[in-house]
Design an enzyme around this catalytic site. Structure first.
Site, PDB file in Angstrom:
ATOM      1  N   ARG A  56       0.840  -1.197   0.000  1.00 54.55           N
ATOM      2  CA  ARG A  56       0.000   0.000   0.000  1.00 54.55           C
ATOM      3  C   ARG A  56       0.877   1.250   0.000  1.00 54.55           C
ATOM      4  O   ARG A  56       1.960   1.263   0.629  1.00 54.55           O
ATOM      5  CB  ARG A  56      -0.854  -0.036   1.260  1.00 54.55           C
ATOM      6  CG  ARG A  56      -1.829   1.108   1.454  1.00 54.55           C
ATOM      7  CD  ARG A  56      -2.979   1.004   0.549  1.00 54.55           C
ATOM      8  NE  ARG A  56      -4.108   1.839   0.955  1.00 54.55           N
ATOM      9  CZ  ARG A  56      -5.098   2.145   0.118  1.00 54.55           C
ATOM     10  NH1 ARG A  56      -5.085   1.707  -1.130  1.00 54.55           N
ATOM     11  NH2 ARG A  56      -6.110   2.876   0.531  1.00 54.55           N
ATOM     12  N   THR A 116     -10.184   0.392  -9.260  1.00 50.62           N
ATOM     13  CA  THR A 116      -9.095  -0.440  -8.758  1.00 50.62           C
ATOM     14  C   THR A 116      -9.074  -1.635  -9.698  1.00 50.62           C
ATOM     15  O   THR A 116      -9.848  -1.686 -10.635  1.00 50.62           O
ATOM     16  CB  THR A 116      -9.443  -0.818  -7.285  1.00 50.62           C
ATOM     17  OG1 THR A 116      -9.322   0.354  -6.481  1.00 50.62           O
ATOM     18  CG2 THR A 116      -8.613  -1.913  -6.692  1.00 50.62           C
ATOM     19  N   ASP A 133      -7.649   8.544   0.178  1.00 51.39           N
ATOM     20  CA  ASP A 133      -8.202   7.461   1.008  1.00 51.39           C
ATOM     21  C   ASP A 133      -8.015   7.738   2.506  1.00 51.39           C
ATOM     22  O   ASP A 133      -8.555   7.022   3.341  1.00 51.39           O
ATOM     23  CB  ASP A 133      -7.567   6.111   0.640  1.00 51.39           C
ATOM     24  CG  ASP A 133      -8.375   5.385  -0.430  1.00 51.39           C
ATOM     25  OD1 ASP A 133      -9.448   5.883  -0.823  1.00 51.39           O
ATOM     26  OD2 ASP A 133      -7.937   4.316  -0.878  1.00 51.39           O
ATOM     27  N   SER A 167      -7.868   1.131   3.348  1.00 44.67           N
ATOM     28  CA  SER A 167      -8.325   0.618   2.052  1.00 44.67           C
ATOM     29  C   SER A 167      -9.502  -0.327   2.256  1.00 44.67           C
ATOM     30  O   SER A 167      -9.736  -0.811   3.367  1.00 44.67           O
ATOM     31  CB  SER A 167      -7.172  -0.144   1.399  1.00 44.67           C
ATOM     32  OG  SER A 167      -7.612  -0.852   0.271  1.00 44.67           O
ATOM     33  N   GLY A 204     -13.893  -1.577  -6.821  1.00 40.39           N
ATOM     34  CA  GLY A 204     -15.234  -1.101  -6.433  1.00 40.39           C
ATOM     35  C   GLY A 204     -15.273  -0.290  -5.149  1.00 40.39           C
ATOM     36  O   GLY A 204     -16.346  -0.142  -4.556  1.00 40.39           O
ATOM     37  N   GLY A 205     -14.129   0.240  -4.682  1.00 42.55           N
ATOM     38  CA  GLY A 205     -14.131   1.098  -3.491  1.00 42.55           C
ATOM     39  C   GLY A 205     -14.818   0.395  -2.328  1.00 42.55           C
ATOM     40  O   GLY A 205     -14.544  -0.776  -2.048  1.00 42.55           O
TER      41      GLY A 205
HETATM   42  N1  GLY Z   1      -8.443   3.112  -3.234  1.00 41.11           N
HETATM   43  C1  GLY Z   1      -9.345   2.052  -3.063  1.00 41.11           C
HETATM   44  C2  GLY Z   1      -9.056   1.209  -1.893  1.00 41.11           C
HETATM   45  O1  GLY Z   1      -7.910   1.134  -1.485  1.00 41.11           O
HETATM   46  O2  GLY Z   1      -9.929   0.599  -1.325  1.00 41.11           O
END
Ligand code: GLY
Length: 558
Positions: A94, A367, A409, A438, A459-460
């Site tokens: 990340r 994503t 985020d 995330s 899909g966030g």
């Molecule tokens: N940026 C989308 C996630 O990390 O969930």
């Protein structure tokens, strides 16, 4: 006579039942990703004798070339793995906040959020983790040389990738953002059309240097200097020191039991594993198989479990290196039983009656995910992102790739909604070198101690609920992998207090009945919920790929 009629009835029933739709079936190994080019390169590496980890490196890089919308070397991600011998683990690559980041960096002098600063342009960029991630994977588990793995990707970048209809639309949609984020004309400024070929010469050169000089090329070498200079020239704060200090981290995954399945998923800084454990454990005592797929009661009980889990997620979750996440408590049977105690099939529980946090997670919808099972029995699930589609829209022409906008985020200001109408929490406030929360939920499922599935999705905030519905589709509702990823999906995330449903995929009757129970239904928010890719091990040991028909996704195997 009675038996005769029963036999006739059964024949009619089974002949009317829709034949099941299987995805690609392969005997030994498979890759499923957002683009055929990437799946094919991953498969090619496996065919050359490489393992799932070699193929992970190749597929991740091939997505950076063929799917710049979310595939990346300027972003980050998570990988779950399960080795042939059953041992499991996960890698966190990340992004992190730069050392000069501050809690208030996206606020003006009177404390208001400055529009677009955390989403577009150089200030939105977190320290990319992808290159550290792939080298970590290769060092620990790889079997082929980096040259063998990366060469086909470099060839693809020089040769170019054909634009699909979906890509044409996505590039056109971001045209204005590209112009606002970049001082110079970029490769994507052109109005690319379906069937055009985009060549990625600068990216090919960058990948060649990385292939030759290793991870340090990106984090300490010429590429690092050029990247940090570019970001700073565009008004950002990311420095060569930030790049030099970045490290990917091996973490213990979340693993829990649901019926006779063992589900293995990502721990914080992803909220995915904990939230999925909460939701599935909350609904385990309801017989979903009998209630029926996407029936009124199944939607109700899942939506109520989701509402409660998302309320907790907002309040408690953040980077475990910076905040204490009460993981065991949040996923304990007694706690979850208590959380569901005020649920009734009679009517919806308003979100205002659900405690914990006045807040939710900040994130976006774009994503990508890929799954790989190799011929040795190793499996991986990787979800990777630039955050928004094409990230910050800042494209380093010189190096040939987009930079993420993962800083969005974080909660720019706890309690204030971001561009997606979601609100952030204190646990996810910005600090130097912290990882932003995330929802990415790469997941591996075992049954009876054996590998059953590798699955995940973009899909966030809808990632978690899309992954769990796919698992339930196979396990409870006996779908094939392909049917499971294609099936209509819904989503509840506590706030806003509504069930999001894919438009025109649920009957008017179900919607009316849910509304009568007090649920708000939103069919407009998301044209699709998730683009799930997965691999299912069938009872004869062959592999079925599920490549979601919502995208250009493709399975490739042998
Ligand atoms: N940026 C989308 C996630 O990390 O969930």
């Amino acid at each position: 006579m009675k038996y005769y009629l029963l036999t006739i009835a059964l024949i009619i029933f089974y002949s009317c039942k829709k034949p099941s739709q299987r995805g690609l079936v392969a005997k030994k190994a498979m890759v499923v990703s957002a683009r055929a080019e990437a799946s094919n390169i991953g498969k090619q590496i496996l065919e050359q004798g490489g393992n799932a980890f070699d193929a992970m490196v190749a597929t991740q890089l091939a997505l950076a070339v063929s799917y710049p919308y979310a595939g990346n070397i300027g972003g980050g991600g998570f990988m779950i793995y399960r080795l042939e011998n059953g041992s499991i683990g996960s890698l966190d690559f990340r992004e992190k906040a730069p050392a000069l980041a501050t809690k208030d960096m996206y606020l003006d002098s009177i404390g208001n959020v400055i529009p677009d600063l955390s989403t577009r342009g150089a200030m939105a960029v977190g320290i990319p983790g992808t290159i550290a991630g792939i080298f970590e994977v290769h060092e620990k588990f790889g079997s082929l040389s980096m040259e063998t793995i990366v060469k086909p990707v470099i060839d693809l970048a020089y040769k170019g990738v054909v634009v699909t209809k979906k890509q044409e639309i996505r590039i056109a949609e971001k045209h204005e953002d590209f112009a606002l984020a970049n001082k110079d004309t970029i490769l994507f400024a052109k109005a690319w059309k379906e069937n055009d070929t985009i060549k990625y010469n600068h990216l090919a050169e960058t990948l060649t240097r990385i292939m030759k000089n290793g991870k340090d090329e990106f984090y300490k070498g010429e590429t690092a200097v050029r990247l940090a200079n570019f970001i700073q020239d565009n008004g950002g704060i990311l420095s060569v020191e930030d790049l030099a200090n970045y490290e990917a981290k091996w973490r213990t995954p979340i693993s829990f039991q649901y019926d006779d399945l063992r589900i293995i998923s990502m721990a914080p800084p992803s909220s995915g594993g904990i939230a999925m454990a909460q939701i599935l454990k909350s609904v385990e005592s309801y017989n979903l198989e009998t209630l029926g797929h996407n029936s009124l009661k199944t939607i109700q009980v899942l939506a109520e479990a989701e509402r409660r889990a998302y309320a907790d997620r907002s309040h408690y979750l953040g980077d475990p290196d910076f905040v204490n996440v009460p993981q065991d408590k949040l996923t304990s049977d007694s706690y979850l039983k208590d959380r569901m105690s005020n649920f009734s099939f009679e009517k919806a529980t308003p979100s205002s009656e659900i405690s914990h946090g006045k807040v939710d997670i900040v994130e976006s919808d774009e994503t990508t995910h890929f799954s790989i099972v190799d011929q040795f029995g190793n499996a991986i699930a990787v979800t990777t992102t630039l955050n928004s589609g094409f990230g910050s829209k800042l494209f380093c022409e010189d190096l040939g790739f987009f930079l993420n906008n993962e800083m969005d985020d974080f909660s720019s200001k706890p309690g204030v909604p971001n561009v997606y109408g979601l609100i952030g929490a204190e646990a996810n406030a910005i600090l130097p070198e912290k990882r932003m929360l995330s929802s990415m939920t790469p997941t591996i499922v075992e049954k009876d101690g054996k590998l059953l599935m590798s699955v995940g999705t973009p899909g966030g905030s809808t990632i978690i609920t899309s992954v769990l519905q796919t698992i339930l589709n196979v396990h409870e509702f006996e779908m094939t992998m392909q049917e499971a990823v294609n099936a209509p999906r819904f989503h509840h995330q506590w706030l806003p207090d509504e069930i999001r449903m894919e438009p025109n995929r649920f009957s008017k009757d179900i919607i009316r009945q849910l509304e009568q129970k007090g649920y708000q239904i939103n069919e407009e928010r998301s044209p699709v919920i998730g683009i799930v890719d997965g691999i299912l091990v069938l009872s004869d040991g062959t592999l079925e790929g599920g490549a979601d028909n919502r995208g250009d996704d493709a399975a490739s195997g042998f």
